[in-house]
Scaffold this motif. Structure first.
Motif, PDB file in Angstrom:
ATOM      1  N   GLN A  32       9.315 -22.754  -2.163  1.00  0.00           N
ATOM      2  CA  GLN A  32      10.647 -22.328  -1.763  1.00  0.00           C
ATOM      3  C   GLN A  32      11.521 -23.551  -1.482  1.00  0.00           C
ATOM      4  O   GLN A  32      12.685 -23.599  -1.878  1.00  0.00           O
TER       5      GLN A  32
ATOM      6  N   GLU B 283      12.400 -25.123  -4.803  1.00  0.00           N
ATOM      7  CA  GLU B 283      13.418 -24.307  -5.467  1.00  0.00           C
ATOM      8  C   GLU B 283      14.790 -24.559  -4.850  1.00  0.00           C
ATOM      9  O   GLU B 283      15.791 -24.680  -5.554  1.00  0.00           O
ATOM     10  N   GLU B 284      14.827 -24.624  -3.534  1.00  0.00           N
ATOM     11  CA  GLU B 284      16.099 -24.873  -2.862  1.00  0.00           C
ATOM     12  C   GLU B 284      16.626 -26.261  -3.190  1.00  0.00           C
ATOM     13  O   GLU B 284      17.827 -26.451  -3.390  1.00  0.00           O
TER      14      GLU B 284
ATOM     15  N   LYS C  69      17.930 -26.060  -6.639  1.00  0.00           N
ATOM     16  CA  LYS C  69      19.177 -25.301  -6.560  1.00  0.00           C
ATOM     17  C   LYS C  69      20.302 -26.178  -5.995  1.00  0.00           C
ATOM     18  O   LYS C  69      21.418 -26.190  -6.523  1.00  0.00           O
ATOM     19  N   ASN C  70      20.007 -26.900  -4.940  1.00  0.00           N
ATOM     20  CA  ASN C  70      20.996 -27.794  -4.340  1.00  0.00           C
ATOM     21  C   ASN C  70      21.411 -28.892  -5.311  1.00  0.00           C
ATOM     22  O   ASN C  70      22.595 -29.234  -5.409  1.00  0.00           O
TER      23      ASN C  70
ATOM     24  N   GLU D 214      21.359 -28.741  -8.531  1.00  0.00           N
ATOM     25  CA  GLU D 214      22.185 -28.118  -9.561  1.00  0.00           C
ATOM     26  C   GLU D 214      23.607 -27.876  -9.032  1.00  0.00           C
ATOM     27  O   GLU D 214      24.592 -28.093  -9.735  1.00  0.00           O
ATOM     28  N   GLN D 215      23.688 -27.403  -7.791  1.00  0.00           N
ATOM     29  CA  GLN D 215      25.006 -27.172  -7.198  1.00  0.00           C
ATOM     30  C   GLN D 215      25.786 -28.491  -7.093  1.00  0.00           C
ATOM     31  O   GLN D 215      26.975 -28.543  -7.392  1.00  0.00           O
TER      32      GLN D 215
END
Length: 115
Positions: free
Chosen positions: A6, A9-10, A13-14, A16-17
């Motif tokens: 997790q 993934e975060e 995700k971060n 990518e953001q």
């Protein structure tokens, strides 16, 4: 284990953001730069146009000055010719007047002789 996945993934995700935000910011900066370049280009074109118009006006003014100068020269020539002709007429008139005076004197002398 789940927490680690997790977290990963975060993190992805971060990342990518952040990447998306960086790309958006880069696009915005590119837009701003393009806009500034367009403004500079427009200003340069306007200046060139103004310079060209100023040159055209200068040429037009020079042409007008030359035309005016030629007109004045032509007018001066015409006036000179006219003045010369007038002077010749005056000389002719003076000579004619002298002739008339001579003729009158001769006529008087003839009268005196006849008497």
């Amino acid at each position: 284990m789940k927490d680690e996945e997790q977290v990963k993934e975060e993190e992805v995700k971060n990342e990518e953001q952040v990447k998306v935000k960086d790309e958006e910011q880069a696009k915005e900066e590119n837009k701003e730069q393009a806009k500034e370049e367009e403004e500079v280009k427009n200003e340069e074109q306007a200046k060139e146009k103004d310079d060209e118009q100023a040159k055209e006006e200068e040429v037009t003014n020079e042409e007008q000055v030359m035309v005016e100068k030629m007109k004045n020269e032509e007018q001066a020539k015409v006036e000179n010719v006219s003045n010369e002709e007038q002077a010749k007429e005056e000389v002719k008139d003076e000579e004619q007047a002298k002739e008339e005076v001579k003729d009158e004197e001769k006529a008087k002398e003839e009268e005196v002789k006849d008497e």
